[in-house]
Design an enzyme around this catalytic site. Structure first.
Site, PDB file in Angstrom:
ATOM      1  N   GLU A  60       1.102  -0.536  -5.135  1.00 44.98           N
ATOM      2  CA  GLU A  60       0.077   0.492  -5.299  1.00 44.98           C
ATOM      3  C   GLU A  60       0.806   1.829  -5.390  1.00 44.98           C
ATOM      4  O   GLU A  60       1.161   2.433  -4.382  1.00 44.98           O
ATOM      5  CB  GLU A  60      -0.902   0.525  -4.118  1.00 44.98           C
ATOM      6  CG  GLU A  60      -2.048   1.491  -4.380  1.00 44.98           C
ATOM      7  CD  GLU A  60      -2.586   2.196  -3.138  1.00 44.98           C
ATOM      8  OE1 GLU A  60      -3.744   2.636  -3.169  1.00 44.98           O
ATOM      9  OE2 GLU A  60      -1.837   2.322  -2.158  1.00 44.98           O
ATOM     10  N   ASP A  80       0.823  -1.200   0.000  1.00 45.79           N
ATOM     11  CA  ASP A  80       0.000   0.000   0.000  1.00 45.79           C
ATOM     12  C   ASP A  80       0.865   1.262   0.000  1.00 45.79           C
ATOM     13  O   ASP A  80       1.864   1.342   0.710  1.00 45.79           O
ATOM     14  CB  ASP A  80      -0.894  -0.013   1.255  1.00 45.79           C
ATOM     15  CG  ASP A  80      -1.824   1.174   1.329  1.00 45.79           C
ATOM     16  OD1 ASP A  80      -2.724   1.272   0.483  1.00 45.79           O
ATOM     17  OD2 ASP A  80      -1.644   1.998   2.246  1.00 45.79           O
TER      18      ASP A  80
END
Length: 559
Positions: free
Chosen positions: A249, A207
Site C-alpha cells: 500500500e 500497510d
C-alpha cells in the site's frame, strides 16, 4: 475441492481475483453482533462460487479498535471477538481446501499506544523499548512533512507526559511510529512475519509502506532505507516461505510507486492508487485520456510483478495523488454533500458513488477485469451494497454484509442494538432487496453478472492477467480501445465511457485475416480486412473480442 499446492505457478497472484473483507463485517456465527473467523469459514463456499481465488483480510490482531484494528496492541494474537488461533487455523485450512489463498494485512509503520512495547517505553524511559520509537524534545524535527489525517491531526508529533518528550506518528496520535533505525524493531517485525507464515498465510498486504524511516531535510517518504528493509523482508519470504507474496500500500505518484517492485526483489504487487481516481474522472468527463495517460505512466514494471487494480476499498477514495483541479472536480461530481468527504478523499461505496447505475457498474468492473493487474473486489460491492455517510470516520463503508432479507440482513441473530454497526436501510440500498439470497435467485442480478464475468476472465486469464497492453489511436475520446497480447493470444477491448451512443473506426490492418469473437457471448464478428473496422457502441458499454484465426471460429464460436 482443490488443495493449494506448492507446485502451483509461483506467479499465481498475476492470475488471481482478490476479495477484501474485514472479519467483523462478514458473518456472525455466535450471535454477539460481530463477525468472526468461524463465520467467514461458513461462507467460504459463497466466495469459491463467486470466483474468488485469494482473500485479503483486514487487521484481525488484538487491538483497542480506535482505528478499526490498524492500531495493533499484540501482533501475535487475534482480537477476542473474532475468535482465537484455532478458529483462524480452521479458516485457513478450509480456504486452502477450496483453492482459495489468504493474505493478511500487516501494519508495519505504527502500533497502538496500548501495545506492551509502547507501554514499557513510557513506564520505564531507561528500557530498551524506548528506542523502539521516535522521540524528540521539540516539534521542530522533520518540519514540512505532510500530515496525512488532516481532518483530525494538527501535527506529526504528540507529547508524552511520562517521558516528557514528543513521539512521532504519521497517522493518529494514538498510533506511535516504530523506529526502524533500531535493528531490534526490524528483527521483531521479521519474527511477526515468520509467525503468521508458519501458520500457513499466503502473504501480506503491507500497510503504509512509504513511511518507515525518517530523515531530516526529506519528506520522510520513500527513503532508500525503506526500500533496503523491504528487500530484506522479500529475501526472508522467498527463502523461508516460497510462494508467499507481498502487496504494497504505497499511495504515491507512479514514479515512486513503481520503485517498490525494486529489481523484482521487493514487493510482488502494489496497489495502483494513481489509476483508481482517474477511472472516475474519465467516467464523469467522458474522456478516456486520464486513464490512458496514467496507465502509460504506471508501465512498464518488472516481469514478475503486478498491480492490484481496485475501484473501492475500506478507506476513503483517496484524492491525494491528483491535481487540485481534479480533486475539486471529483468532489463536485461524486461527493456533493460534505459528509461524503474525509481527509483528502471520498468515503463512499462503489454503487452509491455512481448513483446505483447498473450500466456504470458493469462498465467499471469490465474495465478493471481487463486492464493490466489483478482485480480486487471489496466485500459487498458484488451485490451493490450501499453506505452510511452518517457513521463516523470510514465506518460508513464497513457495515455488515447483506446475506438475506431476514433481520440484520442475515448477518447476525443478535438484537439489532448489539450489532457493531447498523445494517443499511436506505430505501435505494435496503438489505431486504440488496442481499446475496435475493440476487442469487435473479439471473440478471449484479451478483450473477459478476460471477459470469469472473468466469470469462478466468477463461482468458493469461492474456487479461499477464498480457501487454497497447492503446489504439483513433479520434473519439469517449472510447477506450486497446489490444491485450500474451504469447500469441490477442484480445481487443473497447469501452464507451459516455452516456451517449457512439462509434469508432479502428485501423486493424495488422490483424487482417483474423476474426473477432466476443468473449462473453461467443458471437463471431466479420473478419478483419484492410479497410477501417467500424464499431457502434451503446452508452456505457464494452466489448472483449478475441482475435482468432478463422479456422478457430467454429461450432460455439459461429454466429
Amino acid at each position: 475441492m482443490i488443495e493449494i499446492s506448492d507446485e502451483q505457478d509461483p506467479l499465481w497472484y498475476r492470475d488471481a481475483v482478490f476479495y477484501e473483507v474485514h472479519v467483523k463485517t462478514f458473518f456472525d456465527s455466535n450471535n454477539d453482533g460481530i463477525g468472526d473467523f468461524t463465520g467467514i469459514t461458513m461462507k467460504l463456499d459463497y466466495l469459491r462460487d463467486l470466483g474468488v481465488t485469494c482473500i485479503w483480510l483486514l487487521p484481525f490482531y488484538k487491538s483497542p479498535l480506535r482505528d478499526d484494528g490498524y492500531d495493533i496492541s499484540d501482533y501475535y494474537s487475534i482480537q477476542p471477538e473474532y475468535g482465537n488461533l484455532s478458529d483462524f487455523k480452521v479458516f485457513l485450512q478450509e480456504a486452502h481446501a477450496r483453492g482459495i489463498r489468504v493474505i493478511a494485512d500487516l501494519v508495519l509503520n505504527h502500533i497502538s499506544d496500548q501495545n506492551a512495547w509502547f507501554q514499557e517505553a513510557i513506564r520505564n524511559p531507561q528500557s530498551p523499548k524506548k528506542d523502539w520509537f521516535v522521540w524528540s524534545d521539540t516539534e521542530e524535527k522533520y518540519k514540512g512533512v505532510r500530515i496525512i489525517f488532516t481532518d483530525t491531526e494538527t501535527s506529526n508529533w504528540a507529547w508524552e507526559p511520562h517521558v516528557k518528550q514528543y513521539y512521532w506518528h504519521r497517522f493518529y496520535s494514538h498510533q506511535p511510529d516504530l523506529n526502524y533505525d533500531n535493528p531490534e524493531v526490524r528483527e521483531e517485525i521479521k519474527n511477526v512475519i515468520r509467525f503468521w507464515c508458519k501458520l500457513g498465510i499466503d502473504g501480506f498486504r503491507c500497510d503504509a509502506v512509504p513511511y518507515l524511516f525518517e530523515r531530516e531535510g526529506t519528506n520522510c517518504e520513500n527513503l532508500p532505507e525503506t526500500h533496503a528493509y523491504f528487500k530484506e523482508i522479500r529475501k526472508l519470504m522467498d527463502s523461508e516461505f516460497p510462494g508467499t507474496i507481498l502487496l504494497a500500500e504505497a499511495n504515491q505518484w507512479p514514479s515512486e510507486a513503481k520503485k517498490y517492485f525494486g529489481d523484482e526483489d521487493e514487493f510482488h504487487m502494489a496497489f495502483n492508487f494513481p489509476l483508481m481516481p482517474r477511472i472516475f474522472i474519465s467516467l464523469a468527463r467522458e474522456n478516456v485520456l486520464p486513464i490512458i495517460n496514467i496507465i502509460k505512466e504506471t508501465l512498464p514494471i518488472p516481469a514478475t510483478c503486478d498491480w492490484g487494480i481496485f475501484l473501492r476499498n475500506h478507506d476513503e477514495l483517496t484524492l491525494e495523488m491528483v491535481s487540485d483541479e481534479d480533486r475539486d472536480f471529483m468532489y463536485s461530481e461524486y461527493a456533493k454533500i460534505p459528509k461524503m468527504r474525509l481527509n483528502l478523499g471520498i468515503r463512499r461505496r462503489l454503487a452509491p458513488l455512481v448513483d446505483n447505475d447498473r450500466a456504470s457498474l458493469e462498465l467499471l468492473y469490465a474495465l478493471i477485469f481487463a486492464i493490466p493487474g489483478s482485480p480486487i473486489i471489496y466485500y459487498g460491492d458484488e451485490i451493490g451494497m450501499g453506505d452510511n455517510i452518517y457513521l463516523g470516520d470510514r465506518n460508513g463503508v464497513r457495515t455488515p454484509m447483506q446475506w438475506s432479507y431476514d433481520r440484520n440482513a442475515g448477518f447476525s441473530k443478535a438484537d439489532n442494538e448489539a450489532l457493531y454497526a447498523p445494517v443499511i436501510i436506505n430505501p435505494n440500498f435496503h438489505y431486504e432487496s440488496v442481499n446475496v439470497e435475493s440476487e442469487s435467485r435473479l439471473p440478471t442480478s449484479l451478483l450473477n453478472w459478476i460471477k459470469k464475468m469472473i468466469r470469462v476472465r478466468k477463461k482468458f486469464t493469461k492474456v487479461l492477467g499477464r498480457g501487454e497492453i497497447r492503446f489504439l489511436e483513433h479520434n473519439n475520446r469517449r472510447v477506450l480501445a486497446y489490444i491485450r497480447e500474451y504469447e500469441g493470444e490477442k484480445m481487443l477491448c473497447l469501452f464507451n465511457i459516455s452516456r451517449k451512443h457512439t462509434f469508432v473506426e479502428l485501423d486493424l490492418r495488422e490483424f487482417a485475416g483474423t476474426r473477432p469473437v466476443e468473449a462473453i457471448t461467443e458471437a463471431a464478428f466479420p473478419s478483419i480486412g484492410e479497410l477501417p473496422y467500424f464499431f457502434t457502441l451503446p452508452p456505457k458499454s464494452f466489448f472483449w473480442l478475441s482475435l482468432l484465426d478463422p479456422s478457430e471460429v467454429k461450432g460455439e464460436w459461429e454466429t
